[in-house]
Design a protein around this motif. Sequence first.
Motif, PDB file in Angstrom:
ATOM      1  N   ARG A  94       0.847  -1.195   0.000  1.00 15.95           N
ATOM      2  CA  ARG A  94       0.000   0.000   0.000  1.00 15.95           C
ATOM      3  C   ARG A  94       0.881   1.243   0.000  1.00 15.95           C
ATOM      4  N   ILE A  95       0.266   2.362  -0.310  1.00 14.02           N
ATOM      5  CA  ILE A  95       0.938   3.663  -0.263  1.00 14.02           C
ATOM      6  C   ILE A  95       0.256   4.506   0.793  1.00 14.02           C
ATOM      7  N   ASP A  96       1.047   5.116   1.671  1.00 13.61           N
ATOM      8  CA  ASP A  96       0.544   6.046   2.678  1.00 13.61           C
ATOM      9  C   ASP A  96       1.162   7.414   2.413  1.00 13.61           C
ATOM     10  N   LYS A  97       0.319   8.435   2.325  1.00 12.56           N
ATOM     11  CA  LYS A  97       0.798   9.794   2.067  1.00 12.56           C
ATOM     12  C   LYS A  97       1.273  10.425   3.363  1.00 12.56           C
ATOM     13  N   GLN A  98       2.466  11.010   3.347  1.00  7.95           N
ATOM     14  CA  GLN A  98       3.033  11.703   4.503  1.00  7.95           C
ATOM     15  C   GLN A  98       2.897  13.215   4.358  1.00  7.95           C
ATOM     16  N   SER A  99       3.167  13.718   3.139  1.00  4.81           N
ATOM     17  CA  SER A  99       3.039  15.141   2.839  1.00  4.81           C
ATOM     18  C   SER A  99       2.813  15.253   1.336  1.00  4.81           C
ATOM     19  N   GLU A 100       2.849  16.475   0.818  1.00  4.50           N
ATOM     20  CA  GLU A 100       2.562  16.695  -0.609  1.00  4.50           C
ATOM     21  C   GLU A 100       3.463  15.862  -1.512  1.00  4.50           C
ATOM     22  N   LYS A 101       4.757  15.800  -1.208  1.00  3.71           N
ATOM     23  CA  LYS A 101       5.711  15.085  -2.067  1.00  3.71           C
ATOM     24  C   LYS A 101       6.329  13.858  -1.407  1.00  3.71           C
ATOM     25  N   GLU A 102       5.955  13.579  -0.155  1.00  3.43           N
ATOM     26  CA  GLU A 102       6.515  12.439   0.575  1.00  3.43           C
ATOM     27  C   GLU A 102       5.439  11.369   0.790  1.00  3.43           C
ATOM     28  N   HIS A 103       5.785  10.137   0.441  1.00  2.95           N
ATOM     29  CA  HIS A 103       4.888   8.998   0.621  1.00  2.95           C
ATOM     30  C   HIS A 103       5.685   7.842   1.215  1.00  2.95           C
ATOM     31  N   VAL A 104       4.974   6.844   1.707  1.00  9.20           N
ATOM     32  CA  VAL A 104       5.626   5.639   2.230  1.00  9.20           C
ATOM     33  C   VAL A 104       5.055   4.430   1.503  1.00  9.20           C
ATOM     34  N   LEU A 105       5.952   3.633   0.927  1.00 11.58           N
ATOM     35  CA  LEU A 105       5.577   2.347   0.353  1.00 11.58           C
ATOM     36  C   LEU A 105       5.591   1.360   1.512  1.00 11.58           C
ATOM     37  N   SER A 106       4.440   0.802   1.834  1.00 12.25           N
ATOM     38  CA  SER A 106       4.275  -0.076   2.995  1.00 12.25           C
ATOM     39  C   SER A 106       4.026  -1.495   2.509  1.00 12.25           C
ATOM     40  N   ILE A 107       4.827  -2.436   2.990  1.00 11.10           N
ATOM     41  CA  ILE A 107       4.730  -3.833   2.541  1.00 11.10           C
ATOM     42  C   ILE A 107       4.627  -4.737   3.760  1.00 11.10           C
ATOM     43  N   GLN A 108       3.551  -5.479   3.846  1.00 12.05           N
ATOM     44  CA  GLN A 108       3.366  -6.456   4.910  1.00 12.05           C
ATOM     45  C   GLN A 108       3.610  -7.838   4.327  1.00 12.05           C
ATOM     46  N   MET A 109       4.608  -8.544   4.855  1.00 13.30           N
ATOM     47  CA  MET A 109       4.921  -9.901   4.406  1.00 13.30           C
ATOM     48  C   MET A 109       4.465 -10.883   5.480  1.00 13.30           C
ATOM     49  N   ASN A 110       3.427 -11.644   5.183  1.00  7.13           N
ATOM     50  CA  ASN A 110       2.913 -12.655   6.107  1.00  7.13           C
ATOM     51  C   ASN A 110       3.360 -14.025   5.610  1.00  7.13           C
ATOM     52  N   LEU A 111       4.127 -14.717   6.439  1.00  8.18           N
ATOM     53  CA  LEU A 111       4.706 -16.000   6.044  1.00  8.18           C
ATOM     54  C   LEU A 111       3.846 -17.168   6.484  1.00  8.18           C
ATOM     55  N   LYS A 112       3.890 -18.245   5.696  1.00  5.12           N
ATOM     56  CA  LYS A 112       3.111 -19.449   5.980  1.00  5.12           C
ATOM     57  C   LYS A 112       4.022 -20.676   5.921  1.00  5.12           C
ATOM     58  N   LYS A 113       3.631 -21.722   6.603  1.00  4.68           N
ATOM     59  CA  LYS A 113       4.277 -23.044   6.508  1.00  4.68           C
ATOM     60  C   LYS A 113       5.792 -22.996   6.745  1.00  4.68           C
ATOM     61  N   ASN A 114       6.213 -22.249   7.760  1.00  2.00           N
ATOM     62  CA  ASN A 114       7.631 -22.153   8.130  1.00  2.00           C
ATOM     63  C   ASN A 114       8.525 -21.648   7.000  1.00  2.00           C
TER      64      ASN A 114
END
Length: 196
Positions: free
Chosen positions: A71-91
């Motif tokens: 996902r993308i989260d906006k911080q300011s007009e020109k600043e954003h954060v690329l947010s990545i959630q990695m959920n692992l399965k089966k060890n």
Amino acid sequence: MDLGKKHLKSSIMNNNLFFCLVLLSFNYNCAEVNSQDIAQNSKVADSVYIGPTHFSDDLVREDSLYTAIIRIDKQSEKEHVLSIQMNLKKNSYFVSATEHDSFKGKFKIVLTEPQHLQTNGSIIETPLSKVDENHGFVKLVRQNTHYKQSLKVLSNENFEVYGYLQFTIEPRCTLEKIPFILSYVDGKLSVKMDGC
């Protein structure tokens, strides 16, 4: 006769009192179990960032060994954060993005067209991965992990930047590429599936 009625009344009251006590005990136990569940869940939430399920504009990639949510989260007009959630399965596991040695299969974010958008600072990993002595002292990610990468928009025009996540997922030992497009339209940066 009055004595019989009093005895019957007393017996009914005792039964009612008994049932009330049973119900109170049951409610107390349920409340205690629920508070224990809540406490246990909050401990889990404190130790591992799970993040919200996903929003409608998130990019979700499901695999038998992992789920990636971008996902993308906006911080300011020109600043954003690329947010990545990695959920692992089966060890399953992969080499951390914060590993200093150059591993071809370590977790990384690749963006094209740096004239429109560039990464700003180092990638942040939560929780921090640990060195695995059994695998050559390499930092391995073995639990659900959240990554944040600050992005700086360099253009005032609308644009699309192609990118992908890359990592080798173990124990399957396959190089994974998750393509995406970062789309900047009228001051809003969003993420979408490549080809959508």
